[in-house]
Design a protein around this motif. Sequence first.
Motif, PDB file in Angstrom:
ATOM      1  N   HIS A 192      24.492  46.556  41.278  1.00 46.72           N
ATOM      2  CA  HIS A 192      24.523  46.995  39.874  1.00 46.72           C
ATOM      3  C   HIS A 192      24.637  45.782  38.940  1.00 46.72           C
ATOM      4  CE1 HIS A 192      25.350  50.891  41.700  1.00 46.72           C
ATOM      5  NE2 HIS A 192      26.350  50.330  42.352  1.00 46.72           N
ATOM      6  N   GLN A 193      24.094  44.648  39.374  1.00 42.30           N
ATOM      7  CA  GLN A 193      24.287  43.411  38.624  1.00 42.30           C
ATOM      8  C   GLN A 193      23.661  43.420  37.226  1.00 42.30           C
ATOM      9  OE1 GLN A 193      22.351  39.925  40.277  1.00 42.30           O
ATOM     10  NE2 GLN A 193      21.044  41.258  41.505  1.00 42.30           N
ATOM     11  N   HIS A 194      22.833  44.424  36.942  1.00 45.87           N
ATOM     12  CA  HIS A 194      22.297  44.542  35.582  1.00 45.87           C
ATOM     13  C   HIS A 194      23.398  44.942  34.592  1.00 45.87           C
ATOM     14  CE1 HIS A 194      22.073  48.554  37.379  1.00 45.87           C
ATOM     15  NE2 HIS A 194      22.157  49.043  36.147  1.00 45.87           N
ATOM     16  N   MET A 195      24.532  45.416  35.134  1.00 47.28           N
ATOM     17  CA  MET A 195      25.696  45.711  34.296  1.00 47.28           C
ATOM     18  C   MET A 195      26.605  44.479  34.329  1.00 47.28           C
ATOM     19  SD  MET A 195      26.599  49.540  35.573  1.00 47.28           S
ATOM     20  CE  MET A 195      25.265  50.573  36.145  1.00 47.28           C
ATOM     21  N   GLU A 196      26.918  43.969  33.174  1.00 43.67           N
ATOM     22  CA  GLU A 196      27.687  42.717  33.097  1.00 43.67           C
ATOM     23  C   GLU A 196      29.016  42.810  33.840  1.00 43.67           C
ATOM     24  OE1 GLU A 196      28.464  38.730  32.003  1.00 43.67           O
ATOM     25  OE2 GLU A 196      26.624  39.887  32.173  1.00 43.67           O
ATOM     26  N   HIS A 197      29.705  43.928  33.730  1.00 39.82           N
ATOM     27  CA  HIS A 197      31.005  44.047  34.391  1.00 39.82           C
ATOM     28  C   HIS A 197      30.861  43.977  35.911  1.00 39.82           C
ATOM     29  CE1 HIS A 197      30.250  48.368  35.241  1.00 39.82           C
ATOM     30  NE2 HIS A 197      29.746  48.394  34.014  1.00 39.82           N
ATOM     31  N   CYS A 198      29.795  44.527  36.446  1.00 41.19           N
ATOM     32  CA  CYS A 198      29.579  44.445  37.900  1.00 41.19           C
ATOM     33  C   CYS A 198      29.210  43.018  38.314  1.00 41.19           C
ATOM     34  CB  CYS A 198      28.493  45.424  38.348  1.00 41.19           C
ATOM     35  SG  CYS A 198      29.053  47.148  38.431  1.00 41.19           S
ATOM     36  N   ARG A 199      28.376  42.348  37.524  1.00 42.30           N
ATOM     37  CA  ARG A 199      28.001  40.965  37.833  1.00 42.30           C
ATOM     38  C   ARG A 199      29.227  40.060  37.835  1.00 42.30           C
ATOM     39  NH1 ARG A 199      27.559  36.487  35.690  1.00 42.30           N
ATOM     40  NH2 ARG A 199      27.900  37.178  33.568  1.00 42.30           N
ATOM     41  N   GLN A 200      30.067  40.194  36.827  1.00 39.19           N
ATOM     42  CA  GLN A 200      31.285  39.376  36.751  1.00 39.19           C
ATOM     43  C   GLN A 200      32.233  39.693  37.897  1.00 39.19           C
ATOM     44  OE1 GLN A 200      32.874  40.004  32.815  1.00 39.19           O
ATOM     45  NE2 GLN A 200      31.344  38.705  31.852  1.00 39.19           N
ATOM     46  N   CYS A 201      32.335  40.958  38.269  1.00 48.85           N
ATOM     47  CA  CYS A 201      33.207  41.353  39.367  1.00 48.85           C
ATOM     48  C   CYS A 201      32.700  40.759  40.682  1.00 48.85           C
ATOM     49  CB  CYS A 201      33.286  42.879  39.456  1.00 48.85           C
ATOM     50  SG  CYS A 201      34.514  43.457  40.651  1.00 48.85           S
ATOM     51  N   ALA A 202      31.401  40.828  40.892  1.00 49.13           N
ATOM     52  CA  ALA A 202      30.826  40.256  42.118  1.00 49.13           C
ATOM     53  C   ALA A 202      31.152  38.763  42.223  1.00 49.13           C
ATOM     54  CB  ALA A 202      29.324  40.479  42.155  1.00 49.13           C
ATOM     55  N   GLU A 203      31.038  38.051  41.113  1.00 51.63           N
ATOM     56  CA  GLU A 203      31.341  36.614  41.111  1.00 51.63           C
ATOM     57  C   GLU A 203      32.811  36.368  41.445  1.00 51.63           C
ATOM     58  OE1 GLU A 203      30.080  35.067  37.344  1.00 51.63           O
ATOM     59  OE2 GLU A 203      27.955  35.469  37.767  1.00 51.63           O
ATOM     60  N   ALA A 204      33.701  37.133  40.839  1.00 57.34           N
ATOM     61  CA  ALA A 204      35.139  36.964  41.097  1.00 57.34           C
ATOM     62  C   ALA A 204      35.456  37.302  42.553  1.00 57.34           C
ATOM     63  CB  ALA A 204      35.959  37.846  40.152  1.00 57.34           C
ATOM     64  N   CYS A 205      34.834  38.337  43.078  1.00 58.47           N
ATOM     65  CA  CYS A 205      35.071  38.722  44.474  1.00 58.47           C
ATOM     66  C   CYS A 205      34.587  37.643  45.432  1.00 58.47           C
ATOM     67  CB  CYS A 205      34.380  40.050  44.792  1.00 58.47           C
ATOM     68  SG  CYS A 205      35.171  41.490  44.045  1.00 58.47           S
ATOM     69  N   ARG A 206      33.453  37.047  45.135  1.00 63.06           N
ATOM     70  CA  ARG A 206      32.946  35.964  46.000  1.00 63.06           C
ATOM     71  C   ARG A 206      33.885  34.765  45.983  1.00 63.06           C
ATOM     72  NH1 ARG A 206      27.422  36.914  44.090  1.00 63.06           N
ATOM     73  NH2 ARG A 206      26.439  38.216  45.643  1.00 63.06           N
ATOM     74  N   ARG A 207      34.351  34.402  44.795  1.00 64.00           N
ATOM     75  CA  ARG A 207      35.292  33.276  44.701  1.00 64.00           C
ATOM     76  C   ARG A 207      36.571  33.595  45.471  1.00 64.00           C
ATOM     77  NH1 ARG A 207      33.390  33.263  39.352  1.00 64.00           N
ATOM     78  NH2 ARG A 207      35.231  34.404  38.659  1.00 64.00           N
ATOM     79  N   CYS A 208      37.030  34.827  45.363  1.00 59.35           N
ATOM     80  CA  CYS A 208      38.256  35.220  46.051  1.00 59.35           C
ATOM     81  C   CYS A 208      38.049  35.216  47.565  1.00 59.35           C
ATOM     82  CB  CYS A 208      38.713  36.598  45.559  1.00 59.35           C
ATOM     83  SG  CYS A 208      40.380  37.025  46.087  1.00 59.35           S
ATOM     84  N   GLU A 209      36.913  35.722  48.011  1.00 62.74           N
ATOM     85  CA  GLU A 209      36.617  35.714  49.449  1.00 62.74           C
ATOM     86  C   GLU A 209      36.656  34.269  49.974  1.00 62.74           C
ATOM     87  OE1 GLU A 209      32.936  36.502  52.561  1.00 62.74           O
ATOM     88  OE2 GLU A 209      32.608  36.867  50.435  1.00 62.74           O
ATOM     89  N   GLU A 210      36.021  33.361  49.260  1.00 60.02           N
ATOM     90  CA  GLU A 210      36.011  31.956  49.675  1.00 60.02           C
ATOM     91  C   GLU A 210      37.423  31.377  49.691  1.00 60.02           C
ATOM     92  OE1 GLU A 210      33.309  29.986  47.016  1.00 60.02           O
ATOM     93  OE2 GLU A 210      31.602  31.174  47.723  1.00 60.02           O
ATOM     94  N   ALA A 211      38.208  31.695  48.685  1.00 55.37           N
ATOM     95  CA  ALA A 211      39.584  31.181  48.624  1.00 55.37           C
ATOM     96  C   ALA A 211      40.431  31.750  49.757  1.00 55.37           C
ATOM     97  CB  ALA A 211      40.218  31.529  47.261  1.00 55.37           C
ATOM     98  N   CYS A 212      40.235  33.023  50.079  1.00 54.94           N
ATOM     99  CA  CYS A 212      40.979  33.635  51.181  1.00 54.94           C
ATOM    100  C   CYS A 212      40.626  32.970  52.502  1.00 54.94           C
ATOM    101  CB  CYS A 212      40.707  35.128  51.253  1.00 54.94           C
ATOM    102  SG  CYS A 212      41.514  36.086  49.962  1.00 54.94           S
ATOM    103  N   MET A 213      39.351  32.740  52.717  1.00 52.00           N
ATOM    104  CA  MET A 213      38.932  32.111  53.975  1.00 52.00           C
ATOM    105  C   MET A 213      39.428  30.677  54.062  1.00 52.00           C
ATOM    106  SD  MET A 213      37.879  34.604  55.596  1.00 52.00           S
ATOM    107  CE  MET A 213      37.530  33.696  57.076  1.00 52.00           C
ATOM    108  N   ALA A 214      39.478  29.991  52.932  1.00 54.72           N
ATOM    109  CA  ALA A 214      40.042  28.630  52.914  1.00 54.72           C
ATOM    110  C   ALA A 214      41.529  28.680  53.221  1.00 54.72           C
ATOM    111  CB  ALA A 214      39.787  27.971  51.553  1.00 54.72           C
TER     112      ALA A 214
END
Length: 110
Positions: A84-106
Amino acid sequence: MHAQNQNLLQALNDCIAACEHCATACLQEQDVKMMARCISLDRDCADICALTARFVARGSEHAEHLLRECAEICRACAAECMRHQHMEHCRQCAEACRRCEEACMAGVAA
């Protein structure tokens, strides 16, 4: 507090905020039923991030287990939000989730 933990806690808290915002915004969409999985994952992700942040902050011996689970849920939430990346809130959420996933794995690797 160790700088890595501070970065991890920031990523977790940013993800909580993005997921809560996304879920609320999804509820305002015209076709809410289409957004049901996104809303559900947003809520799961925000909750696991909050719990994980508490375990990390107190240095729990069980934090590693939660970091792995948190990374998995963040990955799933990011993937759904990207649908649903055409919706700004979903795009921003996806970015935050990816950063969090990377931080968790680190955090697991540390």
